[in-house]
Scaffold this active site. Structure first.
Site, PDB file in Angstrom:
ATOM      1  N   ASP A 230     -10.730   4.900  51.645  1.00 35.67           N
ATOM      2  CA  ASP A 230     -11.973   5.362  51.022  1.00 35.67           C
ATOM      3  C   ASP A 230     -12.704   6.025  52.187  1.00 35.67           C
ATOM      4  OD1 ASP A 230     -14.388   5.789  49.882  1.00 35.67           O
ATOM      5  OD2 ASP A 230     -14.718   3.734  49.201  1.00 35.67           O
TER       6      ASP A 230
ATOM      7  N   TYR B  79     -10.702  30.013  36.864  1.00 40.92           N
ATOM      8  CA  TYR B  79     -10.430  28.697  36.282  1.00 40.92           C
ATOM      9  C   TYR B  79      -9.234  28.042  36.964  1.00 40.92           C
ATOM     10  CZ  TYR B  79     -10.136  25.077  32.708  1.00 40.92           C
ATOM     11  OH  TYR B  79     -10.130  23.875  32.055  1.00 40.92           O
TER      12      TYR B  79
ATOM     13  N   PHE C 182     -16.979  -0.456  48.661  1.00 37.12           N
ATOM     14  CA  PHE C 182     -18.224   0.202  48.250  1.00 37.12           C
ATOM     15  C   PHE C 182     -18.544  -0.180  46.792  1.00 37.12           C
ATOM     16  CE2 PHE C 182     -20.531   4.036  46.725  1.00 37.12           C
ATOM     17  CZ  PHE C 182     -21.638   3.903  47.548  1.00 37.12           C
ATOM     18  N   ASP C 183     -19.817  -0.089  46.403  1.00 35.67           N
ATOM     19  CA  ASP C 183     -20.188  -0.591  45.064  1.00 35.67           C
ATOM     20  C   ASP C 183     -19.483   0.126  43.910  1.00 35.67           C
ATOM     21  OD1 ASP C 183     -21.715   1.672  45.524  1.00 35.67           O
ATOM     22  OD2 ASP C 183     -23.568   0.887  44.700  1.00 35.67           O
TER      23      ASP C 183
ATOM     24  N   ALA D  87     -15.216   8.396  52.797  1.00 34.59           N
ATOM     25  CA  ALA D  87     -16.475   9.144  52.738  1.00 34.59           C
ATOM     26  C   ALA D  87     -17.019   9.527  54.122  1.00 34.59           C
ATOM     27  CB  ALA D  87     -17.520   8.330  51.975  1.00 34.59           C
TER      28      ALA D  87
ATOM     29  N   HIS E 256     -28.125  -2.212  39.898  1.00 37.18           N
ATOM     30  CA  HIS E 256     -29.210  -1.828  40.820  1.00 37.18           C
ATOM     31  C   HIS E 256     -29.827  -0.473  40.490  1.00 37.18           C
ATOM     32  CE1 HIS E 256     -25.474  -0.225  42.409  1.00 37.18           C
ATOM     33  NE2 HIS E 256     -26.148   0.653  43.108  1.00 37.18           N
TER      34      HIS E 256
ATOM     35  N   LYS F 208     -20.806  13.066  51.625  1.00 40.40           N
ATOM     36  CA  LYS F 208     -21.040  12.441  52.932  1.00 40.40           C
ATOM     37  C   LYS F 208     -20.480  13.389  53.996  1.00 40.40           C
ATOM     38  CE  LYS F 208     -21.924   8.966  50.069  1.00 40.40           C
ATOM     39  NZ  LYS F 208     -20.842   8.121  49.643  1.00 40.40           N
TER      40      LYS F 208
END
Ligand code: PLP
Length: 458
Positions: A215, A72, A124-125, A217, A450, A258
């Protein structure tokens, strides 16, 4: 004879996929309310919905799974991941999360307040979702070249310095928690950001006292493009370039699905101890204890290996040259795609492809559905449905581009699949004049519509 290119791997395990008939697909699409997210994967022959978490792991990664430490707190797998992230990014602190948007949720809970603005290159969305959910605004400062699909500018993910400085001038510093650089820029077509641009953004942001976050990715693909396209960078290793990139920021969010080469996971890495402490509290509330944050120990172990593999040139060359192979086939067939071809996907310009379908009837969604009906290939709309409504006026936001994205999962399909995809799209292209009508929305959610939108034929 010059030897042709061949992938630097061989296949150890295969997964069967199944063909269907056009009649079956038309029925399934109707039952899915014409939203490709609602299809069962068994109803799809080649799945290009996303390259997120859909790739194949290596034998080394599968081996690492078996050595995962499920403690843990303080697990050995966390330590391995922490050391790898430190080496690749140069950032000191690591908070694992269950995926990229969870990293955004945790970090933005600390940094973003109501009324703030977050400038960057085409957010990004989910990133935009997490900003707008906090009643803040994402401001797109991407260079104009990004919106002209014929323009061969090599770094269409770049930030326009004049647009960024304008934001810095009209908003007080307290309203701008950070500038966000997305590498590669997903929403503008998987387009890279140059080192030169990042240096300039850093210099400008320093003058206004605004920190930079990444960001990240597809940071490894971005580093590959820097090596291929930027003067003086051709001899550097991907790891060296990535390390320089991260040196221009103070932290990163990552979707490990990604360039982590794993099926699930994400993380935050950063240098500021105070922000790390505050983010740790949100990690514990939302994700899990700070040494696992929603990930199994074995998944962290596989991710540590994946990050190392993703930042090696031969892997990136095979990955990006496959995307290029598909893109070049489409160009050969006269299909209007975004150029230069991006890192993880080929993007079709639906406004050029289907000029007879009205903007209000969602041409990109229409094209994606036609490609599915034609050959069982699932793609995704990057257009008006994805762009959502304006949070203030509730009107449709019409983006500059209406695209269909064909995202290529990593190490998953062969170039025969690429040939099949290109031929299918060409068949739709050949009958484009017969496609006159699109879709109407019958139901949609308030945010990120979407994923769950329901449509009917117009
Ligand atoms: C995928 C992605 C995210 C969100 O990550 P998830 O793992 O899907 O939650 C955020 N930003 C960018 C640029 C991405 O590509």
């Amino acid at each position: 004879m010059k030897l042709p290119y061949a992938e630097p791997f061989r296949i150890k395990m295969v997964e069967e996929i199944q063909q269907s008939t056009r009649e079956q697909r038309e029925q399934w699409l109707k039952e899915a309310n014409y939203n490709l997210f609602n299809l069962k994967s068994s109803q799809v022959f080649i799945d290009l919905l996303t390259d997120s978490g859909t790739g194949a792991m290596s034998d080394q990664q599968w081996g690492a799974l078996m050595t995962g430490d499920e403690s843990y707190a303080g697990s050995r797998s966390f330590q391995q991941l922490h050391e790898t992230v430190q080496k690749i990014s140069g950032y000191q602190y690591l908070l694992p999360t269950h995926q990229g948007r969870a990293a955004e949720n945790v970090l933005f809970s600390v940094l973003v307040k109501e009324g703030d603005v977050v400038p960057g290159n085409s957010h990004f969305d989910t990133t935009k979702g997490h900003i707008e959910f906090r009643k803040a605004h994402a401001i797109d400062c991407t260079v104009d070249e990004a919106f002209d699909i014929e323009n061969l500018y090599p770094f269409k993910g770049n930030i326009d310095l004049a647009k960024l400085e304008h934001v810095y001038q009209i908003y007080p510093k307290e309203k701008i928690p950070f500038c966000l650089i997305t590498i590669t820029c997903n929403s503008s077509g998987g387009q890279p950001v140059s080192l030169e641009n990042m240096r300039a953004v850093k210099e400008l942001s320093d003058r206004y006292g605004i920190p930079i976050y990444f960001d990240s990715a597809r940071f490894a693909e971005n580093a590959y493009f820097i090596r291929q396209r930027e003067k003086g960078q051709e001899n550097r290793s991907i790891k060296e370039t990535a390390r320089e990139v991260f040196s221009y920021g103070v932290g990163m969010t990552m979707s490990s699905k990604k360039d982590g080469l794993v099926n699930i996971g994400g993380f935050i890495a950063l240098n500021d101890e105070k922000i790390y402490r505050a983010a740790s509290n949100f990690t514990i509330i939302y994700e899990g204890f700070i040494t696992y944050g929603g990930m199994a120990g074995r998944d962290m172990a596989a991710l540590a290996v994946g990050l190392n593999e993703a930042t090696e040139f031969p892997y990136l060359e095979s990955r990006i040259s496959q995307v290029e192979y598909l893109g070049n086939k489409m160009i050969e067939y006269g299909i209007p795609i975004q150029k230069p071809i991006g890192g993880h996907a080929v993007f079709i310009d639906a406004l050029k492809f289907l000029p007879n379908v009205k903007r209000a009837e969602y041409p990109a969604q229409t094209l994606a559905n036609e490609i599915y009906k034609e050959a069982g290939i699932r793609t995704v709309e990057i257009g008006t449905i994805l762009a959502d409504r304006d949070p203030d006026t509730r009107e449709n936001r019409y983006p500059k581009l209406e695209l269909v994205r064909l995202a290529i999962p990593r190490r998953t399909y062969t170039n025969n699949h690429m040939d099949y995809i290109a031929a299918a799209v060409k068949n739709v292209f050949d009958r484009r004049d017969e496609i006159l009508k699109g879709y109407h929305i019958t139901w949609e959610s308030e945010i990120l519509r979407h994923f769950t939108v329901k449509l009917e034929e117009a």
